[in-house]
Write a protein that holds these residues in place. Structure first.
Motif, PDB file in Angstrom:
ATOM      1  N   TYR A 264      17.945  37.856  50.112  1.00  0.00           N
ATOM      2  CA  TYR A 264      17.847  36.956  48.965  1.00  0.00           C
ATOM      3  C   TYR A 264      18.959  35.912  49.001  1.00  0.00           C
ATOM      4  N   ALA A 265      20.171  36.356  49.305  1.00  0.00           N
ATOM      5  CA  ALA A 265      21.333  35.465  49.307  1.00  0.00           C
ATOM      6  C   ALA A 265      21.225  34.354  50.343  1.00  0.00           C
ATOM      7  N   ILE A 266      20.567  34.640  51.466  1.00  0.00           N
ATOM      8  CA  ILE A 266      20.485  33.617  52.523  1.00  0.00           C
ATOM      9  C   ILE A 266      19.086  33.010  52.640  1.00  0.00           C
ATOM     10  N   GLY A 267      18.209  33.339  51.697  1.00  0.00           N
ATOM     11  CA  GLY A 267      16.904  32.689  51.631  1.00  0.00           C
ATOM     12  C   GLY A 267      15.852  33.200  52.591  1.00  0.00           C
ATOM     13  N   LEU A 268      15.915  34.480  52.894  1.00  0.00           N
ATOM     14  CA  LEU A 268      14.910  35.100  53.763  1.00  0.00           C
ATOM     15  C   LEU A 268      14.198  36.215  53.019  1.00  0.00           C
ATOM     16  N   SER A 269      13.049  36.628  53.529  1.00  0.00           N
ATOM     17  CA  SER A 269      12.426  37.847  53.019  1.00  0.00           C
ATOM     18  C   SER A 269      13.164  39.035  53.637  1.00  0.00           C
ATOM     19  N   ARG A 270      13.060  40.193  53.019  1.00  0.00           N
ATOM     20  CA  ARG A 270      13.703  41.380  53.572  1.00  0.00           C
ATOM     21  C   ARG A 270      13.120  41.708  54.939  1.00  0.00           C
ATOM     22  N   LYS A 271      11.822  41.526  55.062  1.00  0.00           N
ATOM     23  CA  LYS A 271      11.146  41.829  56.327  1.00  0.00           C
ATOM     24  C   LYS A 271      11.646  40.910  57.451  1.00  0.00           C
ATOM     25  N   THR A 272      11.815  39.642  57.155  1.00  0.00           N
ATOM     26  CA  THR A 272      12.318  38.695  58.157  1.00  0.00           C
ATOM     27  C   THR A 272      13.760  39.023  58.522  1.00  0.00           C
ATOM     28  N   LEU A 273      14.576  39.336  57.516  1.00  0.00           N
ATOM     29  CA  LEU A 273      15.966  39.711  57.784  1.00  0.00           C
ATOM     30  C   LEU A 273      16.016  40.935  58.692  1.00  0.00           C
ATOM     31  N   ALA A 274      15.236  41.952  58.382  1.00  0.00           N
ATOM     32  CA  ALA A 274      15.227  43.170  59.189  1.00  0.00           C
ATOM     33  C   ALA A 274      14.828  42.862  60.631  1.00  0.00           C
ATOM     34  N   ALA A 275      13.838  42.003  60.805  1.00  0.00           N
ATOM     35  CA  ALA A 275      13.411  41.637  62.161  1.00  0.00           C
ATOM     36  C   ALA A 275      14.551  40.968  62.922  1.00  0.00           C
ATOM     37  N   LYS A 276      15.316  40.146  62.228  1.00  0.00           N
ATOM     38  CA  LYS A 276      16.432  39.455  62.876  1.00  0.00           C
ATOM     39  C   LYS A 276      17.584  40.409  63.166  1.00  0.00           C
ATOM     40  N   ILE A 277      17.879  41.309  62.248  1.00  0.00           N
ATOM     41  CA  ILE A 277      18.954  42.282  62.474  1.00  0.00           C
ATOM     42  C   ILE A 277      18.642  43.140  63.694  1.00  0.00           C
ATOM     43  N   TYR A 278      17.394  43.604  63.777  1.00  0.00           N
ATOM     44  CA  TYR A 278      17.014  44.520  64.855  1.00  0.00           C
ATOM     45  C   TYR A 278      16.385  43.802  66.047  1.00  0.00           C
ATOM     46  N   GLU A 279      16.398  42.467  66.029  1.00  0.00           N
ATOM     47  CA  GLU A 279      15.903  41.637  67.125  1.00  0.00           C
ATOM     48  C   GLU A 279      14.486  42.014  67.557  1.00  0.00           C
ATOM     49  N   LYS A 280      13.608  42.134  66.564  1.00  0.00           N
ATOM     50  CA  LYS A 280      12.198  42.454  66.844  1.00  0.00           C
ATOM     51  C   LYS A 280      11.507  41.208  67.377  1.00  0.00           C
ATOM     52  N   GLY A 281      10.813  41.358  68.474  1.00  0.00           N
ATOM     53  CA  GLY A 281      10.149  40.208  69.084  1.00  0.00           C
ATOM     54  C   GLY A 281      11.192  39.183  69.498  1.00  0.00           C
ATOM     55  N   LYS A 282      10.989  37.970  69.078  1.00  0.00           N
ATOM     56  CA  LYS A 282      11.942  36.902  69.384  1.00  0.00           C
ATOM     57  C   LYS A 282      12.768  36.522  68.161  1.00  0.00           C
ATOM     58  N   ALA A 283      12.765  37.377  67.141  1.00  0.00           N
ATOM     59  CA  ALA A 283      13.487  37.073  65.905  1.00  0.00           C
ATOM     60  C   ALA A 283      14.988  37.016  66.163  1.00  0.00           C
ATOM     61  N   ALA A 284      15.608  35.968  65.676  1.00  0.00           N
ATOM     62  CA  ALA A 284      17.055  35.798  65.818  1.00  0.00           C
ATOM     63  C   ALA A 284      17.556  34.916  64.688  1.00  0.00           C
ATOM     64  N   PHE A 285      18.797  35.128  64.307  1.00  0.00           N
ATOM     65  CA  PHE A 285      19.401  34.303  63.271  1.00  0.00           C
ATOM     66  C   PHE A 285      19.625  32.892  63.803  1.00  0.00           C
ATOM     67  N   ASN A 286      19.351  31.900  62.955  1.00  0.00           N
ATOM     68  CA  ASN A 286      19.675  30.536  63.346  1.00  0.00           C
ATOM     69  C   ASN A 286      21.100  30.221  62.879  1.00  0.00           C
ATOM     70  N   ARG A 287      21.593  29.087  63.264  1.00  0.00           N
ATOM     71  CA  ARG A 287      22.981  28.713  62.976  1.00  0.00           C
ATOM     72  C   ARG A 287      23.266  28.698  61.477  1.00  0.00           C
ATOM     73  N   THR A 288      22.355  28.174  60.683  1.00  0.00           N
ATOM     74  CA  THR A 288      22.542  28.105  59.232  1.00  0.00           C
ATOM     75  C   THR A 288      22.649  29.502  58.634  1.00  0.00           C
ATOM     76  N   GLU A 289      21.805  30.406  59.078  1.00  0.00           N
ATOM     77  CA  GLU A 289      21.832  31.787  58.576  1.00  0.00           C
ATOM     78  C   GLU A 289      23.127  32.494  58.981  1.00  0.00           C
ATOM     79  N   MET A 290      23.560  32.271  60.238  1.00  0.00           N
ATOM     80  CA  MET A 290      24.817  32.886  60.688  1.00  0.00           C
ATOM     81  C   MET A 290      25.994  32.378  59.861  1.00  0.00           C
ATOM     82  N   LYS A 291      26.007  31.090  59.576  1.00  0.00           N
ATOM     83  CA  LYS A 291      27.084  30.517  58.760  1.00  0.00           C
ATOM     84  C   LYS A 291      27.066  31.091  57.348  1.00  0.00           C
TER      85      LYS A 291
END
Length: 72
Positions: free
Chosen positions: A22-49
């Motif tokens: 919520y704080a960084i403007g993602l769904s929980r499902k999208t965040l989880a995919a990025k945390i666990y690197e599911k598929g090609k999911a990865a944090f972008n520069r804005t999200e990392m910042k």
């Protein structure tokens, strides 16, 4: 990506995947995919910042989380 390190910092700040998403403007499902690197999911520069700002991460910790494969 060092998922364990990020999850540990989230826990230290009493954050859940839902609250961080919520704080960084993602769904929980999208965040989880990025945390666990599911598929090609990865944090972008804005999200990392946004995560770095939320947890006041210094450069070393930031690099340990997001670029652990590059840190020697």
């Amino acid at each position: 990506m060092n998922s364990s390190k990020l999850l540990g910092i989230m826990k230290e700040h009493n954050d859940t995947q839902e609250t961080l998403a919520y704080a960084i403007g993602l769904s929980r499902k999208t965040l989880a995919a990025k945390i666990y690197e599911k598929g090609k999911a990865a944090f972008n520069r804005t999200e990392m910042k946004a995560i770095a700002k939320r947890y006041n991460l210094d450069e070393d910790v930031f690099n340990e989380i997001f670029f652990d494969d590059l840190v020697a």
